[in-house]
Each structure stands twice: as structure tokens, then as C-alpha cells.
Write an enzyme that holds these catalytic residues in place. Structure first.
Site, short mmCIF file in Angstrom:
data_model
loop_
_atom_site.label_atom_id
_atom_site.label_comp_id
_atom_site.label_asym_id
_atom_site.label_seq_id
_atom_site.Cartn_x
_atom_site.Cartn_y
_atom_site.Cartn_z
N ASN A 16 0.80 -1.28 0.01
CA ASN A 16 0.06 0.09 0.28
C ASN A 16 0.77 1.28 0.06
OD1 ASN A 16 -1.99 1.88 0.61
ND2 ASN A 16 -2.83 0.93 2.15
N ARG A 118 -2.07 -1.70 -4.04
CA ARG A 118 -3.21 -0.79 -4.06
C ARG A 118 -2.94 0.50 -4.81
NH1 ARG A 118 -4.24 4.20 0.02
NH2 ARG A 118 -6.18 4.67 -0.85
N ASP A 174 -8.85 1.27 -6.15
CA ASP A 174 -9.75 1.96 -5.06
C ASP A 174 -11.02 2.13 -5.70
OD1 ASP A 174 -8.91 2.00 -2.42
OD2 ASP A 174 -7.58 3.51 -2.84
N GLY A 236 -9.07 10.06 7.61
CA GLY A 236 -7.60 10.29 7.64
C GLY A 236 -6.98 11.38 7.17
N SER A 237 -5.81 11.21 6.92
CA SER A 237 -5.05 12.47 6.19
C SER A 237 -5.52 12.66 4.87
CB SER A 237 -3.65 12.01 6.11
OG SER A 237 -3.26 11.08 5.23
N GLY A 238 -6.28 11.36 4.31
CA GLY A 238 -7.08 11.62 3.21
C GLY A 238 -8.59 11.22 3.79
N GLU A 437 -6.70 -2.26 4.22
CA GLU A 437 -6.74 -2.42 2.72
C GLU A 437 -5.75 -3.64 2.30
OE1 GLU A 437 -7.41 2.43 1.91
OE2 GLU A 437 -5.68 1.33 2.88
#
Length: 453
Positions: A16, A118, A174, A236-238, A437
Site C-alpha cells: 500500500n 493498491r 480503489d 484520515g489524512s485523506g 486495505e
């Protein structure tokens, strides 16, 4: 690289690649007698046994830090956050991991038969694909739409193919989870001939996380995923939100790119499209900052909105936990200047984020017709910030969501995959899900018969 069927005792590596991080998990297939497999696998099957995890952080802001942990602690020691001066990019981070794999776990790289990557943006790829020249170049073309991530994933793919030529490198997207989004929701109000020619529509992201959460929460609720309706907040941060109806994505906050929707650590989230042209007169020029992306070029506007915005722009830090701590201190009268450039900026960033999150909860509640099995918090902030969960739940109280204060405060100590934090007897459930993930990719790989002998 062409696809081949691997021996059933081969290992699966799940990779990831973030904009400045590299998370890796190693699994063995068919770990039927493994306690760790049963604990980690939110499903009725024990398809996988987790062997080890690794995380390299701060790649773009050296010195990078490296951690390497064996799932069975009795088999070796745990290493935490060692600074590594030799790691300068994702390629060197992956090479460092492979060195550790042999030295600390006595696992030969030849035992790895599949590497799951990912990939944030898959465009019109809706199923996992084995990386070959054609698929690699397709993902490369999409890098402009996900400049913080696709470039990093591509660089790791190159390193994997070079270091593990015997293994399949497989891309998991994704965007795949959001394929069922209805046309009227996925479309933009622009000329459709141009939109179709250029692929301009809502794709949605964090799909691997949402797939894992759906499966885990459905099991927790003793429901079939195909009958489960959720509002999921991957924070999260994204950060993004997703409305799931009957086990499928109905809508999600991110759009053509991960920039739309909720603010992030360095992303602006949804803004007036003309804002950036008033913010700078260099919006359309190519950014010359090497830190702007990995292996791609982006415009100044994209650089500003992706890397120089978010709560880091509001406060000077990308650490949301620090924002909460400083906000508390300011509210307790420990701060100085109360202006937005002073101590009040911590509260501004927190309340702005909570407001945007709550807005999506309300919107998706309406889209689901009020038929919501649970409101689910996930992601680093969703799992760890009791304060944010409390703020969002308070705004959603009018919809029937009620938080149990004690359960919410204690949730950080739980190791369960899914934890209830809603008030007992309340009409609607509030849950935390520890998303994974890497495990989602590895599970898909393990259960794909065509990949195994």
C-alpha cells in the site's frame, strides 16, 4: 509480466503505497489452524494467515522511519520506528523491506508468488489486473488524476518487477468498489460528449477500505452484505464518506480525483472551482516542486489544492491529534492570541472538518431514505479521535444517532475489528471499524482460483 498460476504454498505480499509512506503485509494462504488468521479475518473463512507487517513513513520528508513486526512475537523481535537514512523514495523503501525480510524473518523473496498493489485510480479498470506493459501504461496515464498516490504505486511496481521477477504483480483499484454508482450521481453537469471522451465523471476512492468495512460490519450485524445499508466515514489524512445501499456504493464524496469532498491533511476538499484562480495567478502553470508528486507533473493549482491546503494550511501541522490537543489547551485558556492566526486556528480546523463530515452524514441519510443500519467511523482519525466522533454524532443526533460517551472514550483500547460506541437501546448503531486495505487485497488474491495451481 504475464499471469501465471502459483503454487498454493506461495506467499502473498500486499503493498500500500501512500504519497509519503509504504505499508506492507505478508500473508500465507490457507492458514486454517492459525489463530492470527481467525482474529484478522472478518469472514467465515480462514483464507489467510498474517505473517508480518511493515511500515515506512516520512519518505518525502527524510529521515524516513521504518517498522517491521512479526505477527508471532515469539518468533522474533518487534522493531519500531527506526530512522533509515538510506530510504529516499518508494523504490529504496521497498528494497530496505526486502533486506529486512531475509535478515529478520528468514523468509526468502522467492517464496513470494503474488504482490498485490493498491492503486488509487483505475479509470475504466473495474477488476484487478496483472501488471504488464499495457496495464502499467494505462495506470501511468491516470497519474494526473491521483498525483499523490498513483505515481508512488507505479514506482513500487517497477521495483517489485525488478526484485521479484518470478511473482505476479497485481493491481487492485480503489475505484472498483464505486462502479455501481448510478449514472445521474456519477455524472457532472457538463457536455456529455466531452465528458465521455475524456472520462470525466465521479470515480470515487478508498474502495478497498469500503469493501473491507462492508464485509466486517455486515458480519458484526449478522446481516448479509447484500442487505446492508451504511454511512461510512473513512477519515484520515485523506478523508472520504460513502453511502452504501444493499451492499453497493450509492454515492461517495470524492469524485473524478481524490481532491473533491472532505478536506484532508493537505487537501482542500470541495471548494468553489474558481477559487484557485483568485488564490494565485499561476494556477495553470506546471509546478516545479519535486515534492509535488512522484513520477508525474501537476499544475500549480493542483499542487496548491492537493499539497498546500487542508488543516495543515489552517494550522501549520498535518497531525490531527495535535490539532485536538492544542484546541483543548486554547479552550482551557492556556493559549494566547485568540485570532484565527493564533490559538483559535485549532478550533477552526477541527470544527470545519467536523462540519463537512456531518454534512455528508445528513446528505447520505436522505439518499438512503433513512434506512441506515449503522454510521461507521474508520481510518486513522475515525478510529482514534473520540473528540471528532463526538462532534459528528452530536450534529447527527437529530437523525436518531446517539453516542455512548464511555464507550466512545474507551474505544481506542479495543483490538476488535468492529466496536459499538452507540447508546444501548438507541434506534441507530454507531460503530468503529479497524479497516485493513492490505488484508482486503490479499483476501481477493487468495480466493481467486485462476491465480493458484
Amino acid at each position: 509480466m504475464s499471469e501465471y498460476a502459483a503454487p498454493r504454498d506461495g506467499l502473498i505480499l500486499a503493498v500500500n503505497a501512500g504519497s509519503s509512506s509504504l505499508k506492507i503485509s505478508l500473508y500465507r494462504r490457507d492458514g486454517h489452524n492459525s489463530r492470527s488468521a481467525r482474529q484478522q479475518q472478518p469472514s467465515t473463512d480462514d483464507a489467510l494467515e498474517l505473517l508480518l507487517t511493515s511500515n515506512t513513513a516520512n519518505i518525502s520528508a527524510p529521515p524516513a522511519t521504518f517498522s517491521f513486526e512479526l505477527a508471532a512475537h515469539t518468533a522474533g523481535r518487534e522493531l519500531k520506528k527506526e530512522p533509515v537514512k538510506s530510504v529516499k523514495d518508494h523504490t529504496s523503501a521497498f528494497a530496505h523491506f526486502l533486506d529486512y525480510l531475509k535478515r529478520e524473518a528468514s523468509i526468502d523473496r522467492e517464496q513470494i508468488v503474488h504482490v498485490c498493489h493498491r492503486v488509487v485510480h483505475g479509470g475504466d479498470y473495474f477488476e484487478p489486473v496483472v501488471i504488464n506493459e499495457e496495464s502499467f501504461h494505462h495506470i501511468e496515464k491516470l497519474s494526473d488524476l491521483a498525483p499523490l498516490h498513483n505515481g508512488a504505486a507505479l514506482s513500487v511496481m517497477k521495483a517489485c518487477i525488478a526484485a521479484l521477477p518470478h511473482a505476479n504483480s497485481i493491481a487492485y483499484f480503489d475505484t472498483s468498489f464505486h462502479r455501481p454508482i448510478p449514472l445521474h450521481i456519477a455524472s457532472y453537469a457538463i457536455r456529455q460528449d466531452i465528458a465521455k471522451k475524456r472520462g470525466l465523471r465521479k470515480y470515487g476512492f478508498h474502495g478497498l477500505s469500503y469493501a473491507y468495512i462492508l464485509r466486517a460490519v455486515a458480519q458484526h450485524l449478522h446481516k448479509d452484505p447484500s442487505t446492508t445499508n451504511l454511512i461510512v466515514l473513512h477519515l484520515g489524512s485523506g478523508a472520504s464518506a460513502c453511502a452504501i445501499r444493499a451492499g453497493q456504493s450509492l454515492d461517495t464524496s470524492m469524485g473524478l480525483t481524490p481532491l473533491n469532498g472532505l478536506p484532508g491533511a493537505t487537501r482542500s476538499g470541495a471548494v468553489d472551482p474558481s477559487l484557485v484562480f483568485h488564490y494565485t495567478n499561476r494556477a495553470g502553470r506546471i509546478s516545479h516542486s519535486r515534492a509535488a508528486a512522484v513520477d508525474v507533473h501537476v499544475t500549480e493549482a493542483e499542487d496548491i489544492l492537493n499539497r498546500r491546503a487542508g488543516w495543515a494550511a489552517l494550522t501549520g501541522t498535518a497531525d490531527f491529534a495535535e490539532i485536538v490537543r492544542r484546541m483543548r489547551a486554547a479552550e482551557a485558556g492556556e493559549g494566547g492570541d485568540g485570532g484565527w492566526e493564533g490559538e483559535a486556528r485549532w478550533g477552526l480546523a477541527f470544527r470545519l472538518f467536523a462540519d463537512r463530515v456531518a454534512g455528508y452524514v445528513g446528505s447520505y441519510f436522505v439518499k438512503l431514505g433513512g434506512d441506515v443500519d449503522a454510521l461507521v467511523f474508520a481510518g486513522g482519525i475515525g478510529e482514534k479521535s473520540a473528540e471528532l466522533r463526538c462532534a459528528v454524532a452530536a450534529q447527527a443526533a437529530c437523525l436518531g444517532f446517539a453516542l455512548d460517551a464511555a464507550a466512545n472514550a474507551a474505544a481506542g483500547t479495543s483490538r476488535a475489528v468492529v466496536t459499538d460506541i452507540g447508546e444501548r437501546g438507541a434506534g441507530r448503531r454507531i460503530l468503529i471499524c479497524r479497516t485493513d486495505e492490505q488484508l482486503e487485497m490479499a483476501k481477493e488474491c487468495a480466493l481467486s482460483d485462476k491465480l493458484w495451481q
